[in-house]
Write an enzyme that holds these catalytic residues in place. Sequence first.
Site, mmCIF file in Angstrom:
data_model
loop_
_atom_site.group_PDB
_atom_site.id
_atom_site.type_symbol
_atom_site.label_atom_id
_atom_site.label_comp_id
_atom_site.label_asym_id
_atom_site.label_seq_id
_atom_site.Cartn_x
_atom_site.Cartn_y
_atom_site.Cartn_z
ATOM 1 C CG HIS A 260 -1.844 1.163 1.316
ATOM 2 N ND1 HIS A 260 -3.142 1.123 0.894
ATOM 3 C CD2 HIS A 260 -1.635 2.428 1.758
ATOM 4 C CE1 HIS A 260 -3.699 2.310 1.064
ATOM 5 N NE2 HIS A 260 -2.807 3.123 1.598
ATOM 6 C CD GLU A 261 1.517 3.636 3.679
ATOM 7 O OE1 GLU A 261 1.716 4.706 3.063
ATOM 8 O OE2 GLU A 261 0.467 3.402 4.319
ATOM 9 C CG HIS A 264 0.341 6.169 -0.764
ATOM 10 N ND1 HIS A 264 -0.689 6.844 -1.357
ATOM 11 C CD2 HIS A 264 -0.216 5.491 0.274
ATOM 12 C CE1 HIS A 264 -1.832 6.590 -0.705
ATOM 13 N NE2 HIS A 264 -1.563 5.760 0.288
ATOM 14 C CD GLU A 290 -5.821 5.386 0.205
ATOM 15 O OE1 GLU A 290 -4.855 6.166 0.316
ATOM 16 O OE2 GLU A 290 -5.953 4.389 0.936
HETATM 17 ZN ZN ZN Z 1 -3.089 5.234 1.675
#
Ligand code: ZN
Length: 497
Positions: A260-261, A264, A290
């Site tokens: 997830h990170e 980003h 997101e």
């Molecule tokens: Zn996030």
Amino acid sequence: MTPAYRALDERLRAFAALGKAEGLLSWDHAVMMPSGGAASRGEACAAVSSAMHALLSGADFGRLLDAAEAETPGDETQAAMRRWARREFERRRRVPAALVSELARHAALSHEIWVEARAKSDFSLFRPALERMFELKRRQAEALAPAGDLYDAWLQEFEPGMTTGEAASVLDAVRAGLAPLVKSVLARGFEAPVMPGVYPIEQQRRLGELAVREMGFDFERGRLDTAAHPFCCSLGRGDVRLTTRYSEQLPFSSLYGCMHEAGHGLYEQGTGEDLEGTPLATGATMAMHESQSRLWENVVGRSRGFWKRWTPRYHEAFPQTRGLTPEDFYRAVNHVSASCIRVEADELTYGLHVILRFELERDLLAGRLRAADLPEAWNAKMKDSLGIVPPDDARGVLQDVHWAEGLIGYFPTYAIGNVISLQLWEAALAAKPGIEGEIENGGAPSLLSWLVDNVHRRGRTGTAAEIVAAATGRAIDPAPYLRYMTRKYAELAGLSS
Ligand code: ZN
């Protein structure tokens, strides 16, 4: 570059540079700082943020901006820099300084009260602070958008360019599509193995780093560390910092946290070199950001192809899993359940958690709901959407930090990000049909390069709607997201679709 634009550019670069200093102070606070440093770090952060505010408020910045706007517009980047500067200037100019500092003071106080109220699971302790927060935020919205929709002002703090109506039409469609699917999947249920044993942290760390590296994250231009609450912090495209957390009991939490990170982080590493040093060298909006993290975490990381590659790695790192097949892992990481806590929710039910919050925020703003009735309204919506009632306020209305800190209007960006992630995924697959095969072989270089070309490079030069339209040829559209959810979960639960 014309003289007035050059002066504006210099000012904005000074602002962006201080932003990196502030980012590093915050990263250090979360990752390295001993607890004794809190007071002096607080002072340092306040000094940097007031220096940043001074650069973009004041009459001199207004004159600088007027002069740059009076010139013939340059290229698209210059136009975007002027738009960004105007928006920041107006936001800072319109809200009275006394209200800004009152909001900051109240956020700190209300956060502390929320921590206690949540620990005691007692909403009545938090209610007065929440009412005060909504009152201050209402005054802020009235200052920002005197003639407009007040919710727009809240939403646009996180999602510039998006109106409440646009957000509502996307989220209404998501709810209409998701709610019946969730009900049928929960009613039918599907088998998923219980993951056995414990998962040593050293192995999790190694696998997390491998996943991030395979996604294409460049460790010459970034790091991965541990923090209590995972986040990604960009100090420029050459220094992007990811964090995750580990628990020996949870076999997948750190892996998906890392992915997830890193979603980003790839966005930040991919911003155009031409934007470096300006405030535009970052992700466009919260929803766009997101969309990147969720695309890698869910669409790539929770796919069958991914688990074809990763099953042998889990077998080797955690021998107790050796009896599990790739299909077992696929079902385990996609297990659906009606649960109370948003941040622990599965991919399918997550959207409903977010929509509930968006609806309550709007009801409170419109006066259709009183803060005192919030726990009851929350529980009624949980019963309606997921068929469960939280056993207490801590697992209900008090679970999120957002309202305590004044982050009202933030929740919709999570769900819109999910919607955008599938719209981009469909467009990327159409352009590069080999992506799914690549995932089975590790990483997805064609997906990454498509995202860099169509999303990352553009940084903050456009709104989410503009970037999505340029990348996919369409307005933000919930259909791909609903198609994906229906296909994936109807198949998992054995529903005929
Ligand atoms: Zn996030």
